[in-house]
Design an enzyme around this catalytic site. Structure first.
Site, PDB file in Angstrom:
ATOM      1  CB  SER A   1      -0.842  -0.002   1.280  1.00 13.63           C
ATOM      2  OG  SER A   1      -1.410   1.268   1.504  1.00 13.63           O
TER       3      SER A   1
ATOM      4  CE1 TYR B   1      -3.846  -1.929   5.387  1.00 16.54           C
ATOM      5  CE2 TYR B   1      -3.152   0.262   4.718  1.00 16.54           C
ATOM      6  CZ  TYR B   1      -3.662  -0.974   4.395  1.00 16.54           C
ATOM      7  OH  TYR B   1      -3.980  -1.278   3.093  1.00 16.54           O
TER       8      TYR B   1
END
Ligand SMILES: NC(=O)c1ccc[n+]([C@@H]2O[C@H](COP(=O)([O-])OP(=O)(O)OC[C@H]3O[C@@H](n4cnc5c(N)ncnc54)[C@H](OP(=O)(O)O)[C@@H]3O)[C@@H](O)[C@H]2O)c1
Length: 237
Positions: A142, A155
């Site tokens: 990501s 995350y």
């Protein structure tokens, strides 16, 4: 460009979002797909869609953070489709909250799913790729794997780790003609972002765009090391 017809792809998190779009895109190219997600009924929609495309596919319910479940799922899919040519490590979850708000259990869960899940699935699939001296692995990191931001420390940590793991793996397996790519998408409109993210919808890319991009990467003839950073929407940071 090489054809993907008859190629067998295993996609984790293949029931929804980016994984589902990628399964459909590969199926349109004549690929056969094996999908992993946590629950049997999560495959209801994609099952119908793949049946309509008339391609061979297999599904297996497993939590990628459970190594035993992963081994059974990969075994089931290989038994139905044959040896895997393409692995797309896509299953992942998010968690937002300040560092102190995120419990240590949430940290462990994120790392177990987003990082260890990839490790377990790759360990299950890689030996047959090495034996055959061919294969493609695409790991979904990501943009949060390139830059940490307030409210997403866990995350980000999991997605930074995916890049480190992928880069090390690339160097180890390139001698076996196995390509490893790691993608760093920004905002994609899926269940992961739809509910929690109030940002301008124009800033989202669609899962289908990412799926098309992955298919174009897989069709390249080049058999060497690839590192890819796909930055899709406007920089959200
Ligand atoms: N959406 C974005 O903006 C964005 C941006 C950058 C990167 N990503 C990454 O892209 C990947 C896919 O995200 P998405 O947006 O498509 O998410 P999504 O729509 O929420 O889909 C996630 C998929 O992963 C599966 N999954 C979740 N946890 C799992 C587990 N423990 N074991 C097995 N399967 C599991 C889900 O199925 P079940 O729930 O049925 O298990 C579902 O199929 C993730 O790694 C995410 O971090 C997303």
């Amino acid at each position: 460009m090489q054809s993907l017809k008859g190629k067998k792809a295993l996609i984790t998190g293949g029931s929804r979002g980016i994984g589902r779009a990628t399964a459909l895109e590969l199926a349109k190219e004549g690929g056969e797909v094996g999908l992993v997600a946590r629950t049997e009924n999560s495959f209801d929609v994609i099952r119908k869609e793949l049946s309509q495309l008339g391609v061979k596919f297999a599904v297996a319910a497993a939590d990628v953070s459970n190594e035993t479940e992963v081994q059974h799922a990969v075994g089931k899919i290989e038994a139905e489709l044959g040896a895997i040519d393409i692995l797309i490590n896509n299953a992942g979850v998010g968690a937002s909250g300040s560092f102190m708000e995120l419990s240590t259990d949430t940290w462990k869960k994120l790392l177990d799913i987003n990082l260890m899940g990839m490790v377990y699935v790759t360990k299950a699939v890689l030996p047959s790729m090495i034996e055959r001296n061919k294969g493609d692995i695409i790991n979904i990191s990501s943009m949060s794997g390139l830059k940490g931001t307030e409210g997403s420390s866990a995350y980000s940590a999991s997605k930074f780790a995916v890049i480190g793991m992928s880069e090390g793996l690339m160097q180890e397996v390139r001698r076996h003609q196995i390509r490893v790519s790691v993608l760093t998408p920004s905002l994609v409109e899926t269940d992961l972002t739809r509910d929690g993210d109030q940002r301008d919808p124009d800033r989202f890319t669609q899962p289908e765009d990412l799926a098309e991009y992955m298919v174009s990467l897989l069709k390249l003839e080049q058999r060497s090391f690839i590192k890819t950073s796909a930055i899709w929407a406007t920089n959200p940071f």
